[in-house]
Write an enzyme that holds these catalytic residues in place. Structure first.
Site, short mmCIF file in Angstrom:
data_model
loop_
_atom_site.label_atom_id
_atom_site.label_comp_id
_atom_site.label_asym_id
_atom_site.label_seq_id
_atom_site.Cartn_x
_atom_site.Cartn_y
_atom_site.Cartn_z
N ARG A 168 0.52 -1.41 0.03
CA ARG A 168 0.31 -0.05 0.13
C ARG A 168 0.69 0.97 0.25
NH1 ARG A 168 -2.66 -0.49 4.73
NH2 ARG A 168 -3.74 1.19 4.40
N SER A 183 -6.40 -2.93 9.17
CA SER A 183 -4.87 -2.82 9.50
C SER A 183 -4.33 -2.28 10.95
CB SER A 183 -4.22 -2.22 7.94
OG SER A 183 -2.87 -1.15 8.86
N LYS A 187 -3.55 -5.54 13.43
CA LYS A 187 -2.66 -5.89 14.79
C LYS A 187 -2.61 -5.21 16.12
CE LYS A 187 -1.17 -2.49 12.23
NZ LYS A 187 -0.62 -1.69 10.89
N1 URA Z 1 -1.45 3.21 9.97
C1 URA Z 1 -1.61 1.60 10.44
O1 URA Z 1 -1.27 0.73 11.07
N2 URA Z 1 -2.49 1.60 9.89
C2 URA Z 1 -3.28 2.17 8.29
O2 URA Z 1 -3.36 1.25 7.02
C3 URA Z 1 -2.83 2.99 8.63
C4 URA Z 1 -2.48 3.47 9.56
#
Ligand code: URA
Length: 425
Positions: A168, A183, A187
């Site tokens: 990306r 995303s 995480k």
């Molecule tokens: N921070 C992230 O971890 N992912 C994103 O897509 C944008 C900001």
């Protein structure tokens, strides 16, 4: 099932099924789906979006692409903070040591730069020797002993995001609510914290350019959080001008150290104070006044700075050896007036072009380059006064392009507030 049908389906604005999303992500991870196919799918998602259900499936498949952390071995109250990305955003480097000195635990997995926005991991790597990859045991031990640790997406935590994020970054597919929500949330959930604070940036330097999109992103992240029993608070903050003064990896580490030494710029202080109070409220129920009092004590006594030093040392970094380019050019204003706006997106892109970020996946970061801004929106500028300093190495500097980021007008301009609103919690 095949990837071309899935790309075409999203191109035609159709809703993808759970199985299709799982197939696309898993096949990209095992190499069956190629970078160019995934880029096409990502672009179709950027353009045509995903509904909440699709975004949840995407988050879920990404989350379980790797290990999910169990933080039960960490003693105390764990809080996690994540930023959606901005220009000059060194918040983690300041917030972590402050919260650790106040007794909270921050076990944080951070990212690298994304598009025109910088990443905490790249910033930390400007400190000579700093190790961003730790074993799980080292990570837990550091959090227990010091109160914080910041690592990269190492090991086997959300490998799907690691691969997609890199793609990306260099394919113009960063600005998408479902892609950002999945995303970040994959995480944060994999990292294990129950309390998640999102610093959701809004403005011309952020991935979310307007308030409505920022609110929608907040809604997506809060709802996904609920499905995984996580408490998500989104603090919407202004990114219409760079945060603080320094932009660029080593320069931002220096500004963080200055902050912990009591030298804070107004906007950064407002933001850190808000994030500290929200973190103390959601994790231990402390009142805003008590949190501010305790935070000031910890900064004034030098305990917060000590935490930063301990954290850097524990990860093998040499705090006296932060990469800053020796070549510097000061740019002065030719105009007189008030600073009306800063084109933050463009300034972030110019910093990236200098070498502070990547233009292709293979690019090496130039840790020492960047900008130190001397004027913020609303400031009076006299002719010939310093506007900014440029730290550079190899690349040519386009002074005209840099100057075009600063709009100076005759009438006085109000200074900008950094906190817009808090959602969730
Ligand atoms: N921070 C992230 O971890 N992912 C994103 O897509 C944008 C900001």
């Amino acid at each position: 099932m095949n990837i071309i049908d899935i790309i075409v389906k999203k191109k035609n604005k159709e809703v993808l099924t759970k199985e299709e999303i799982e197939y696309a992500i898993n096949s990209y991870l095992d190499g069956t789906v190629k970078d160019y196919q995934m880029s096409a799918l990502l672009m179709a998602i950027v353009l045509n979006g995903m509904n909440m259900e699709e975004t949840y499936y995407l988050t879920n498949v990404m989350l379980y692409s790797g290990d999910v952390n169990d933080l039960s071995e960490i003693k105390g109250d764990v809080v996690d903070k994540h930023s959606t990305g901005g220009v000059g955003d060194k918040t983690t480097l300041i917030l972590g040591p402050i919260l650790a000195s106040m007794g909270l635990k921050m076990a944080k997995m951070s990212g690298r730069g994304l598009g025109h926005t910088g990443g905490t991991i790249d910033k930390l790597e400007s400190i000579k020797g700093f190790k961003v990859e730790l074993s799980r045991d080292e990570f837990i031990k550091e959090v227990n002993e010091i109160g914080m640790s910041v690592i990269s997406q190492s090991g086997n935590i959300v490998p799907a995001d690691k691969k997609l994020y890199q793609l990306r970054d260099v394919t113009g597919t960063t600005e998408s609510i479902p892609l950002i929500a999945s995303s970040i949330m994959s995480k944060k959930i994999a990292s294990g914290s129950k309390n998640i604070i999102i610093d959701l940036k809004v403005g011309n330097g952020a991935l979310m350019k307007d308030l409505d999109s920022a609110r929608e992103l907040a809604h997506y992240m809060i709802e996904i959080g609920k499905k995984f029993e996580r408490n998500v608070v989104c603090v919407l903050t202004n990114m219409s001008e760079p945060l603080g003064k320094n932009i660029g990896n080593g320069l931002e580490v220096l500004e963080s150290i200055d902050y912990l030494n009591g030298k804070a710029s107004r906007d950064l202080k407002e933001l850190i104070t808000k994030l500290v109070t929200v973190a103390m409220k959601v994790s231990v129920g402390m009142s805003e006044d008590d949190a501010i009092k305790l935070m000031n004590e910890k900064i004034n006594s030098g305990e917060a700075l000590d935490k930063f030093k301990q954290f850097v040392k524990a990860q093998n970094g040499d705090i006296d050896n932060i990469e800053i380019s020796s070549k510097m050019l000061q740019i002065n204003s030719s105009k007189e007036g008030f600073l009306k706006s800063i084109n933050t997106l463009k300034l972030g892109e110019l910093a990236r072009n200098l070498g502070a970020g990547r233009l292709s996946k293979e690019d090496e970061i130039d840790y020492g380059v960047g900008f130190v801004i001397n004027k913020k929106v609303g400031d009076l500028i006299l002719p010939g006064e310093e506007l900014l300093k440029v730290y550079y190495n190899k690349k040519d500097i386009r002074i005209d392009e840099i100057l075009s980021c600063f709009e100076v007008v005759e009438e006085p301009v109000l200074k900008q507030d950094i906190i817009i609103e808090v959602i969730g919690g």
